[in-house]
Write a protein that holds these residues in place. Sequence first.
Motif, PDB file in Angstrom:
ATOM      1  N   GLU A  61       0.781  -1.342  -0.082  1.00 46.79           N
ATOM      2  CA  GLU A  61       0.095  -0.149   0.236  1.00 46.79           C
ATOM      3  C   GLU A  61       0.900   1.104  -0.108  1.00 46.79           C
ATOM      4  N   GLU A  62       1.922   1.300   0.542  1.00 45.22           N
ATOM      5  CA  GLU A  62       2.692   2.530   0.901  1.00 45.22           C
ATOM      6  C   GLU A  62       4.157   2.295  -0.359  1.00 45.22           C
ATOM      7  N   GLY A  63       3.956   1.473  -1.308  1.00 46.81           N
ATOM      8  CA  GLY A  63       5.082   1.108  -2.009  1.00 46.81           C
ATOM      9  C   GLY A  63       5.648   2.485  -2.816  1.00 46.81           C
ATOM     10  N   ARG A  64       4.892   3.567  -3.330  1.00 45.78           N
ATOM     11  CA  ARG A  64       5.111   4.694  -4.058  1.00 45.78           C
ATOM     12  C   ARG A  64       5.774   5.580  -3.095  1.00 45.78           C
ATOM     13  N   LEU A  65       5.403   5.684  -1.514  1.00 43.02           N
ATOM     14  CA  LEU A  65       5.792   6.699  -0.547  1.00 43.02           C
ATOM     15  C   LEU A  65       7.256   5.927  -0.139  1.00 43.02           C
ATOM     16  N   ARG A  66       7.447   4.777  -0.123  1.00 43.56           N
ATOM     17  CA  ARG A  66       8.761   4.096  -0.129  1.00 43.56           C
ATOM     18  C   ARG A  66       9.755   4.234  -1.357  1.00 43.56           C
ATOM     19  N   HIS A  67       9.296   4.695  -2.158  1.00 38.00           N
ATOM     20  CA  HIS A  67       9.862   4.559  -3.681  1.00 38.00           C
ATOM     21  C   HIS A  67      10.675   3.299  -3.991  1.00 38.00           C
ATOM     22  N   LEU A  68       9.717   2.296  -3.978  1.00 33.52           N
ATOM     23  CA  LEU A  68      10.031   0.797  -4.606  1.00 33.52           C
ATOM     24  C   LEU A  68      10.169   1.008  -5.784  1.00 33.52           C
ATOM     25  N   HIS A  69      10.856  -0.280  -6.162  1.00 37.22           N
ATOM     26  CA  HIS A  69      11.008  -0.190  -7.758  1.00 37.22           C
ATOM     27  C   HIS A  69       9.953  -0.612  -8.492  1.00 37.22           C
ATOM     28  N   THR A  76       1.663  -3.920 -16.054  1.00 40.89           N
ATOM     29  CA  THR A  76       0.831  -4.564 -17.261  1.00 40.89           C
ATOM     30  C   THR A  76      -0.285  -5.329 -16.777  1.00 40.89           C
ATOM     31  N   LEU A  77      -0.015  -6.366 -15.908  1.00 36.47           N
ATOM     32  CA  LEU A  77      -1.332  -6.905 -15.640  1.00 36.47           C
ATOM     33  C   LEU A  77      -2.531  -5.889 -15.138  1.00 36.47           C
ATOM     34  N   CYS A  78      -2.323  -5.154 -14.232  1.00 37.99           N
ATOM     35  CA  CYS A  78      -3.222  -4.080 -13.692  1.00 37.99           C
ATOM     36  C   CYS A  78      -3.912  -3.046 -14.261  1.00 37.99           C
ATOM     37  N   GLY A  79      -3.087  -2.465 -15.515  1.00 35.32           N
ATOM     38  CA  GLY A  79      -3.128  -1.407 -16.423  1.00 35.32           C
ATOM     39  C   GLY A  79      -2.911  -0.118 -15.457  1.00 35.32           C
ATOM     40  N   HIS A  80      -1.962   0.017 -14.629  1.00 33.99           N
ATOM     41  CA  HIS A  80      -1.508   1.419 -14.167  1.00 33.99           C
ATOM     42  C   HIS A  80      -0.239   0.983 -13.432  1.00 33.99           C
ATOM     43  N   TYR A  81       0.459   2.159 -12.961  1.00 31.25           N
ATOM     44  CA  TYR A  81       1.594   1.873 -12.438  1.00 31.25           C
ATOM     45  C   TYR A  81       1.761   1.310 -10.938  1.00 31.25           C
ATOM     46  N   ILE A  82       2.412   0.079 -10.859  1.00 31.21           N
ATOM     47  CA  ILE A  82       2.708  -0.670  -9.487  1.00 31.21           C
ATOM     48  C   ILE A  82       4.085  -0.676  -9.175  1.00 31.21           C
ATOM     49  N   VAL A  83       4.535  -0.724  -7.992  1.00 29.17           N
ATOM     50  CA  VAL A  83       5.780  -0.724  -7.689  1.00 29.17           C
ATOM     51  C   VAL A  83       5.998  -1.751  -6.442  1.00 29.17           C
ATOM     52  N   GLY A  84       7.244  -2.449  -6.331  1.00 30.06           N
ATOM     53  CA  GLY A  84       7.450  -3.280  -5.341  1.00 30.06           C
ATOM     54  C   GLY A  84       7.015  -4.618  -5.651  1.00 30.06           C
ATOM     55  N   ASP A  85       7.217  -5.654  -4.754  1.00 28.33           N
ATOM     56  CA  ASP A  85       7.004  -7.071  -4.949  1.00 28.33           C
ATOM     57  C   ASP A  85       5.568  -7.078  -4.627  1.00 28.33           C
ATOM     58  N   VAL A  86       4.803  -8.153  -5.568  1.00 30.81           N
ATOM     59  CA  VAL A  86       3.404  -8.359  -5.426  1.00 30.81           C
ATOM     60  C   VAL A  86       3.182  -9.929  -5.391  1.00 30.81           C
ATOM     61  N   ILE A  87       1.842 -10.276  -5.004  1.00 25.55           N
ATOM     62  CA  ILE A  87       1.513 -11.614  -5.015  1.00 25.55           C
ATOM     63  C   ILE A  87       0.525 -11.554  -6.145  1.00 25.55           C
TER      64      ILE A  87
END
Length: 95
Positions: A61-69, A76-87
């Motif tokens: 939830e805080e991936g962007r605030l933490r400046h994750l990769h 691509t899967l979600c159709g918008h900008y996602i950062v960090g590790d995901v399941i």
Amino acid sequence: MEIKELESPVLVTVEEKSGEVVSTITAFTKDLDQASMKEAVGGWIELVKSKCGKYDVIINEEGRLRHLHHNQIASTLCGHYIVGDVIVVPIGLIE
């Protein structure tokens, strides 16, 4: 690298190697409980739907605030900008 049809959850990790962000897809073999998912994504969890409607994607939830990769596979899967590790979880496996 992309995700084909899934029957069980996978963990998509991103890390920087030699100045390049590299993604790795591995089976997620832990229980789909809040503690395990929180540990896997490295923080508070948020559920995002894939644009194809076949998967739930658990993100930090805080991936962007933490400046994750940037996670190109999840984005691509979600159709918008996602950062960090995901399941990535097939629909119906998370209650």
